[in-house]
Each structure stands twice: as structure tokens, then as C-alpha cells.
Design a protein around this motif. Sequence first.
Motif, PDB file in Angstrom:
ATOM      1  N   ASN A  27      33.963  50.327  38.520  1.00 30.19           N
ATOM      2  CA  ASN A  27      32.965  51.158  39.195  1.00 30.19           C
ATOM      3  C   ASN A  27      33.469  51.774  40.495  1.00 30.19           C
ATOM      4  OD1 ASN A  27      31.087  50.609  37.201  1.00 30.19           O
ATOM      5  ND2 ASN A  27      30.185  48.864  38.291  1.00 30.19           N
ATOM      6  N   ASN A  28      34.461  51.148  41.116  1.00 25.93           N
ATOM      7  CA  ASN A  28      34.890  51.615  42.435  1.00 25.93           C
ATOM      8  C   ASN A  28      36.205  52.388  42.434  1.00 25.93           C
ATOM      9  OD1 ASN A  28      33.060  50.424  44.793  1.00 25.93           O
ATOM     10  ND2 ASN A  28      33.136  48.896  43.151  1.00 25.93           N
ATOM     11  N   ARG A  29      36.990  52.273  41.372  1.00 26.02           N
ATOM     12  CA  ARG A  29      38.229  53.039  41.254  1.00 26.02           C
ATOM     13  C   ARG A  29      39.080  52.976  42.535  1.00 26.02           C
ATOM     14  NH1 ARG A  29      38.206  55.982  36.682  1.00 26.02           N
ATOM     15  NH2 ARG A  29      36.202  56.348  35.630  1.00 26.02           N
ATOM     16  N   PHE A  30      39.466  51.780  42.906  1.00 27.87           N
ATOM     17  CA  PHE A  30      40.260  51.591  44.117  1.00 27.87           C
ATOM     18  C   PHE A  30      41.618  52.277  43.987  1.00 27.87           C
ATOM     19  CE2 PHE A  30      37.289  48.007  44.283  1.00 27.87           C
ATOM     20  CZ  PHE A  30      36.809  48.168  45.581  1.00 27.87           C
ATOM     21  N   SER A  31      42.082  52.842  45.091  1.00 23.88           N
ATOM     22  CA  SER A  31      43.370  53.530  45.087  1.00 23.88           C
ATOM     23  C   SER A  31      44.526  52.554  44.943  1.00 23.88           C
ATOM     24  CB  SER A  31      43.538  54.332  46.383  1.00 23.88           C
ATOM     25  OG  SER A  31      43.478  53.457  47.509  1.00 23.88           O
ATOM     26  N   LYS A  32      44.340  51.348  45.433  1.00 24.22           N
ATOM     27  CA  LYS A  32      45.376  50.323  45.343  1.00 24.22           C
ATOM     28  C   LYS A  32      44.715  48.955  45.426  1.00 24.22           C
ATOM     29  CE  LYS A  32      49.251  51.444  47.169  1.00 24.22           C
ATOM     30  NZ  LYS A  32      50.100  51.630  45.970  1.00 24.22           N
ATOM     31  N   ILE A  33      45.207  48.022  44.623  1.00 19.05           N
ATOM     32  CA  ILE A  33      44.702  46.645  44.637  1.00 19.05           C
ATOM     33  C   ILE A  33      45.847  45.732  45.050  1.00 19.05           C
ATOM     34  CG2 ILE A  33      43.726  44.766  43.249  1.00 19.05           C
ATOM     35  CD1 ILE A  33      42.514  46.985  41.448  1.00 19.05           C
ATOM     36  N   ILE A  34      45.586  44.915  46.046  1.00 21.68           N
ATOM     37  CA  ILE A  34      46.594  43.992  46.570  1.00 21.68           C
ATOM     38  C   ILE A  34      46.090  42.570  46.365  1.00 21.68           C
ATOM     39  CG2 ILE A  34      47.877  43.222  48.608  1.00 21.68           C
ATOM     40  CD1 ILE A  34      46.233  46.618  48.757  1.00 21.68           C
ATOM     41  N   ILE A  35      46.909  41.726  45.738  1.00 22.41           N
ATOM     42  CA  ILE A  35      46.564  40.315  45.605  1.00 22.41           C
ATOM     43  C   ILE A  35      47.381  39.543  46.629  1.00 22.41           C
ATOM     44  CG2 ILE A  35      46.490  38.300  44.093  1.00 22.41           C
ATOM     45  CD1 ILE A  35      46.236  40.123  41.721  1.00 22.41           C
ATOM     46  N   LEU A  36      46.671  38.868  47.530  1.00 21.00           N
ATOM     47  CA  LEU A  36      47.314  38.092  48.590  1.00 21.00           C
ATOM     48  C   LEU A  36      47.363  36.628  48.168  1.00 21.00           C
ATOM     49  CD1 LEU A  36      48.434  38.394  51.530  1.00 21.00           C
ATOM     50  CD2 LEU A  36      46.172  37.682  52.331  1.00 21.00           C
ATOM     51  N   VAL A  37      48.554  36.068  48.131  1.00 20.15           N
ATOM     52  CA  VAL A  37      48.762  34.685  47.720  1.00 20.15           C
ATOM     53  C   VAL A  37      49.778  34.041  48.671  1.00 20.15           C
ATOM     54  CG1 VAL A  37      48.273  35.028  45.256  1.00 20.15           C
ATOM     55  CG2 VAL A  37      50.586  35.416  46.117  1.00 20.15           C
ATOM     56  N   ASP A  38      49.902  32.707  48.591  1.00 19.96           N
ATOM     57  CA  ASP A  38      51.059  32.075  49.202  1.00 19.96           C
ATOM     58  C   ASP A  38      52.009  31.665  48.079  1.00 19.96           C
ATOM     59  OD1 ASP A  38      50.249  29.592  48.173  1.00 19.96           O
ATOM     60  OD2 ASP A  38      49.315  28.963  50.053  1.00 19.96           O
TER      61      ASP A  38
END
Length: 355
Positions: A27-38
Motif C-alpha cells: 500500500n505504501n510503495r516505499f522507495s527503499k526498505i532497510i532491514i537493521l540487524v546485528d
Amino acid sequence: MSVIQSTGYPIYFQNPGYKALGDYLRNNRFSKIIILVDANTKRDCLPLFKQKFGLEFAYETIVLPPGEEFKNITTCVEIWEELSRINADRKSLVINLGGGVITDMGGFIASCFKRGIEFVNIPTTLLSMVDASVGGKTGIDLGTLKNQIGLFSNPAMVIIDYDYLLTVPKRELKSGLAEIIKYGYTFDKTLWETIHRFEDIDLNEVNELIYKSIDIKNEVVKTDMKETGLRKTLNFGHTIGHAVESYFLDSKEKENLTHGEAIAVGMVIEAYFSYKLNGFPLVKVDELKSFVKNFYGKVEMSKNDITSIIPLMMYDKKNVSGQVNFVLLKEMENCIWDINVHEDLLLEGFAYYAD
């Protein structure tokens, strides 16, 4: 389990959360998705997340070193620089997949970048499920002083999936249980009555306590989002606990304590203050001390250690005008806050724990 609606965002449980996340991305069509992990959650949790989510989507992964010692502004600057390098913009999304350090710091990073981008919290430890991921608090440490820099900022959603707990070491599971003990003493004694029987961690029983703990915290937060009154009760054990945690984190001679181990010490001592000042039943204080020492082990603190720990309480966020304020019990499920404790009683409380 039914969705818990918090202050402007939903808390989902198990598979419905992944469906909701998929709908949110479409629904939001994000320009970029970042997954933050350790490094740990990249190895243990990211594959499980991808398997459970099941939706093919493009994303960038940013990996942090694990540990409280990296929850600081230096790490934030490095992440902001990385976000800029990969051309993240105001239409980007950060998914925080990890424990309390990741959800606290990831929320702070997202809330400040470009004056705020959307983020989702997927807590993977018991501690982050019942505490750090719910309530809108984001932040980092200032040196070894806990959570001194931060802001209130809500995630778009929270997804609680108990299967991540299968990746968590036993010591960290025990750490998270301390926050549920806190809810038991301050809001729902049936939680404590269940935990009090534990000789070891049983995930089947713990899973049943998580939903109830989140529901308790959520109701408190909805009543007092900015911690002007009732929400202060969630800090029971934390005034001393954070000081103990900070001291051990800064010491070169001592092994770091987990958050829960330090908070367990704080709860015992602050329950003792409650007995001395409010007539809280001593039998309940002794019961808590016995369980904490058997379950977590005794934390050895010399007189010199205690002399160094006490001044660290001055940095507690609940303090006003230089006065150290405590949350104390009147009885089970009944707290009062903004209570000052004389230094003689502080020392007596540490002596009670050590006995």
C-alpha cells in the motif's frame, strides 16, 4: 491472539503480523526498505523472517555489532552515513529486527533521519518483546549512562513472533523474565505467582506471559504516554538497576551484566525500601530476593563498588532538581512514585541484598 491497538499503531502476534506487513509494503510503495540487524540476528533471525514473511521484495541490510556498548551516537552516525550512501530518502522504511538495542536505536535513527522516516519493530528477544519495542520510546546511551538521549516516536507496527525466542541464549531469556517479574509486582500478581514456580526457563509457559505483559504495558502507555505519572511505575527496580548495569558496563574488572540481571538486583533493593518506608510485606521482599539469587545468581558488589554505583543514580531520567526519585510498592499491584530515599537507607538496601 488478537491485535493489541497501541497509541497510533497495532501490535500483531505471530503470522497475522507478516500478512499485515505485506499489505503495508504494497500500500505504501516505499522507495527503499532497510532491514537493521546485528551480527547475531542476521545469522539467527533474518533467515527465519524471510521464511515467515514469504514475500519477495528488494531490501538493503545494515548490520551492527551486537551489544549494549554499541548503543551510542557514534553507531548512529555510522548508520546515518550508510543510509545516505545507499540513497535512502524520506519515503524509505526501516525494519528493526533484533533485541532492545536494535529497536531502541533503530527507532531513534529512523526518527531523526531526514526529520523522520517510517519504521517497523520486530523484537526477537524476550526483553524487547515485553518492554523495549512497545511504548514509543527510542534512544541511545550517553557513554555508559542508559538511554539518556532519545525521543518518543511510534513505529508503524510491531510484530511479536515467539519463534524468534528459540534463537535466544538462556541467559538472555532469563534477562527478559525480569521485566515480567516487574509487571507481576506492580500490576498483576498472577504473573509473579506463575514465575515464582520456575526453576528454569520454560518457553511454553513464558509465551503465555508475553501477551499479558504487553497488554499491561500498553494500557499504561495509553494512559500516560509521556511518563508524567502512572507510566513511572514501569521503572520499578530501574533506578538502582540502571546504575548497577552502567557501573558493570564501565568496569574493566567486572563481567557485564544483562539488563535483566541488573534490574533484578534493583527490584530486590527497591522492594526493601518499600518495606522500610511503606510497610510493604517483608515476606514478599524475602520471596523476591530468594528467587532472584537462585534464578540469576548473586551479583557481588564491594563497598567501593556501591560507593561508585550510588552517584550514577543521579542520571536517572525520573529525577527532578537533583533529587533521586524511586518507584516504591505499597502492596502488590499498588505503587507510588517520586519517592526520595536517604543515603543511609540506600546503603542498608544494598546490605540487605548482599546478606
